[in-house]
Scaffold this motif. Structure first.
Motif, PDB file in Angstrom:
ATOM      1  N   GLY A   1      43.404  42.402  42.102  1.00  0.00           N
ATOM      2  CA  GLY A   1      44.727  41.897  41.739  1.00  0.00           C
ATOM      3  C   GLY A   1      45.072  40.629  42.493  1.00  0.00           C
ATOM      4  N   GLU A   2      44.854  40.646  43.808  1.00  0.00           N
ATOM      5  CA  GLU A   2      45.131  39.441  44.598  1.00  0.00           C
ATOM      6  C   GLU A   2      44.190  38.308  44.215  1.00  0.00           C
ATOM      7  OE1 GLU A   2      45.751  38.001  49.259  1.00  0.00           O
ATOM      8  OE2 GLU A   2      45.158  40.081  48.822  1.00  0.00           O
ATOM      9  N   LEU A   3      42.939  38.649  43.909  1.00  0.00           N
ATOM     10  CA  LEU A   3      41.983  37.633  43.474  1.00  0.00           C
ATOM     11  C   LEU A   3      42.431  37.004  42.162  1.00  0.00           C
ATOM     12  CD1 LEU A   3      39.298  36.127  43.594  1.00  0.00           C
ATOM     13  CD2 LEU A   3      38.177  38.187  42.695  1.00  0.00           C
ATOM     14  N   ALA A   4      42.887  37.815  41.216  1.00  0.00           N
ATOM     15  CA  ALA A   4      43.364  37.275  39.939  1.00  0.00           C
ATOM     16  C   ALA A   4      44.568  36.355  40.146  1.00  0.00           C
ATOM     17  CB  ALA A   4      43.739  38.421  38.998  1.00  0.00           C
ATOM     18  N   THR A   5      45.461  36.725  41.067  1.00  0.00           N
ATOM     19  CA  THR A   5      46.623  35.886  41.355  1.00  0.00           C
ATOM     20  C   THR A   5      46.200  34.542  41.924  1.00  0.00           C
ATOM     21  OG1 THR A   5      48.030  37.819  41.741  1.00  0.00           O
ATOM     22  CG2 THR A   5      48.751  35.726  42.693  1.00  0.00           C
ATOM     23  N   ALA A   6      45.237  34.563  42.853  1.00  0.00           N
ATOM     24  CA  ALA A   6      44.761  33.311  43.462  1.00  0.00           C
ATOM     25  C   ALA A   6      44.099  32.424  42.417  1.00  0.00           C
ATOM     26  CB  ALA A   6      43.787  33.628  44.595  1.00  0.00           C
ATOM     27  N   LEU A   7      43.275  33.006  41.555  1.00  0.00           N
ATOM     28  CA  LEU A   7      42.640  32.217  40.501  1.00  0.00           C
ATOM     29  C   LEU A   7      43.688  31.667  39.537  1.00  0.00           C
ATOM     30  CD1 LEU A   7      39.516  34.440  39.706  1.00  0.00           C
ATOM     31  CD2 LEU A   7      39.541  32.248  40.916  1.00  0.00           C
ATOM     32  N   GLY A   8      44.719  32.453  39.269  1.00  0.00           N
ATOM     33  CA  GLY A   8      45.797  31.983  38.408  1.00  0.00           C
ATOM     34  C   GLY A   8      46.530  30.790  39.007  1.00  0.00           C
ATOM     35  N   ARG A   9      46.762  30.827  40.320  1.00  0.00           N
ATOM     36  CA  ARG A   9      47.395  29.676  40.987  1.00  0.00           C
ATOM     37  C   ARG A   9      46.563  28.415  40.796  1.00  0.00           C
ATOM     38  NH1 ARG A   9      48.438  30.341  47.165  1.00  0.00           N
ATOM     39  NH2 ARG A   9      49.157  28.191  46.830  1.00  0.00           N
ATOM     40  N   LEU A  10      45.255  28.539  40.979  1.00  0.00           N
ATOM     41  CA  LEU A  10      44.383  27.374  40.852  1.00  0.00           C
ATOM     42  C   LEU A  10      44.266  26.909  39.413  1.00  0.00           C
ATOM     43  CD1 LEU A  10      41.583  28.439  43.356  1.00  0.00           C
ATOM     44  CD2 LEU A  10      43.327  26.691  43.687  1.00  0.00           C
ATOM     45  N   ALA A  11      44.329  27.850  38.470  1.00  0.00           N
ATOM     46  CA  ALA A  11      44.277  27.463  37.058  1.00  0.00           C
ATOM     47  C   ALA A  11      45.513  26.655  36.665  1.00  0.00           C
ATOM     48  CB  ALA A  11      44.173  28.715  36.181  1.00  0.00           C
ATOM     49  N   ALA A  12      46.653  26.996  37.256  1.00  0.00           N
ATOM     50  CA  ALA A  12      47.915  26.361  36.869  1.00  0.00           C
ATOM     51  C   ALA A  12      48.211  25.084  37.625  1.00  0.00           C
ATOM     52  CB  ALA A  12      49.058  27.360  37.084  1.00  0.00           C
ATOM     53  N   ASP A  13      47.502  24.808  38.708  1.00  0.00           N
ATOM     54  CA  ASP A  13      47.873  23.704  39.598  1.00  0.00           C
ATOM     55  C   ASP A  13      46.650  22.837  39.888  1.00  0.00           C
ATOM     56  OD1 ASP A  13      48.806  22.028  41.598  1.00  0.00           O
ATOM     57  OD2 ASP A  13      49.988  23.590  42.582  1.00  0.00           O
TER      58      ASP A  13
END
Length: 375
Positions: A327-339
């Motif tokens: 879950g935390e890994l998905a959140t971190a990847l999501g941050r990088l995908a969006a920024d």
């Protein structure tokens, strides 16, 4: 005066420790040190590369197991080689090689300086082998740990004198590991310019946590269906079939490429194509693949374990997350995908971190100074 240094390793096929030895041997100052290379098992691909670099090389022809009579015979032969070849210093690497080199150095007439090299955080090779290495560690003049975390673990489990253990970090050849022609690299992998390309590499074993990376990828795609995620996983090992099954069961066939084992040249191309490098291990001494990806300018998401903490500065050269937490890994990847700006800043920080503290020439210089001081 040139001193003869014998490097003893268990195997010499492709691997992080084997590559480290090759790079160190190839760059030693031959006016100060003459390298000699010994593999306990028959020479592998890296051993043959070392031999081709005009380095005196031999092997002991051992099999993969730990049969007592074979070990005793190998110690006797290695002791003779040390005396016959006039060895001044022995560096042991990997568990069996450390144990055999410790005993052979102690029993040799020359009594060379023996240096024990420790590059893994957690014991490997079975209880008997780990006990043998730890029981013979006291025969070493000095020990090298690849990261502060590895040194701390050695001091905790083996009750060594802290003054006899030196941290010498890995080094990256930044002439070889650099980002080149990312557009072409993406085309070669069938990737588009708009994709978020996440690379991961390593032996496919449970400790590497690649199954969590697949879970996180599914979570990211479910939460952000507009993200064109392309995960490229390089490596082989006992978990290969399980991971392929997981890709299918999670419906990730269009988003995940299982690339198998890649050459160094192919890995460099993969990292050139990637936006992000993901490390999901639950334990690491000092991950070579991540260092190489950082040198190639990849932003990093890595678990907060072992030697990773010595490499990645959270928020500056990567994002650190808890191990075994998709879950935390998905959140971190999501941050990088969006920024995009965050990705670019972390990528620049990652490359600067390698240039500052993990450059290959620094690694070689540090080893040479340690050897000189011990001799």
């Amino acid at each position: 005066m040139t001193r003869r240094v014998l490097f003893v390793i268990t195997t010499s096929d492709y691997g992080g420790t084997e590559t480290y030895v090759r790079q160190l041997i190839e760059r030693l100052d031959r006016s100060r040190f003459e390298p000699i290379f010994c593999s306990l098992c028959p020479l592998g691909a890296v051993g043959r590369q070392i031999e081709a670099a005009d380095v005196e090389t031999f092997d002991l022809g051992m099999a993969g197991g730990t049969k007592p009579l074979e070990l005793i015979g190998a110690v006797r032969r290695l002791r003779r080689e040390i005396d016959d070849r006039g060895i001044d210093l022995v560096l042991g690497l990997l568990y069996r090689a450390n144990m055999l080199a410790a005993l052979a150095s102690r029993w040799a007439k020359r009594r060379p300086v023996f240096v024990s090299g420790q590059r893994s955080l957690n014991p490997a090779g079975g209880r008997l082998m780990v006990w043998g290495v730890q029981a013979t560690r006291g025969l070493a003049t000095h020990s090298i740990a690849v990261s502060p975390a590895v040194k701390d673990e050695m001091l905790r489990t083996e009750r060594l004198d802290a003054e006899t253990v030196t941290v010498l970090r890995n080094g990256v050849d930044t002439d070889r590991w650099r980002r080149t022609d990312p557009e072409s690299a993406r085309r070669d992998l069938g990737l588009t310019a708009d994709s978020l390309v996440v690379a991961a590499a390593g032996r496919l074993t449970p400790v590497k946590g690649f199954h969590h990376l697949l879970d996180a990828s599914r979570r990211l795609l479910d939460a952000s269906p507009d993200v064109d995620l392309r995960l490229c996983l390089a490596g082989d090992g006992p978990e290969a079939q399980r991971l392929a099954t997981q890709v299918a069961s999670l419906g990730l066939g269009d988003s995940v490429k299982l690339l198998g084992r890649l050459t160094a040249e192919q890995l460099q191309r993969l990292y050139s194509a990637a936006d992000v490098y993901a490390l999901t291990s639950r334990a690491e001494g000092s991950p070579n693949a991540m260092l190489e990806a950082m040198a190639c300018g990849c932003a990093v998401v890595a678990t907060r374990v072992g030697g990773v903490l010595d490499i990645v500065e959270d928020g500056d050269s990567g994002l650190l997350i808890a191990p075994e937490d998709p879950g935390e890994l998905a959140t971190a990847l999501g941050r990088l995908a969006a920024d995009v700006q965050l990705r670019q800043r972390l990528a620049a920080g990652a490359k600067a971190r390698i240039d500052d503290a993990f450059h290959l020439e620094k690694m070689v210089d540090d080893h040479q100074e340690l050897f000189a001081g011990l001799l």
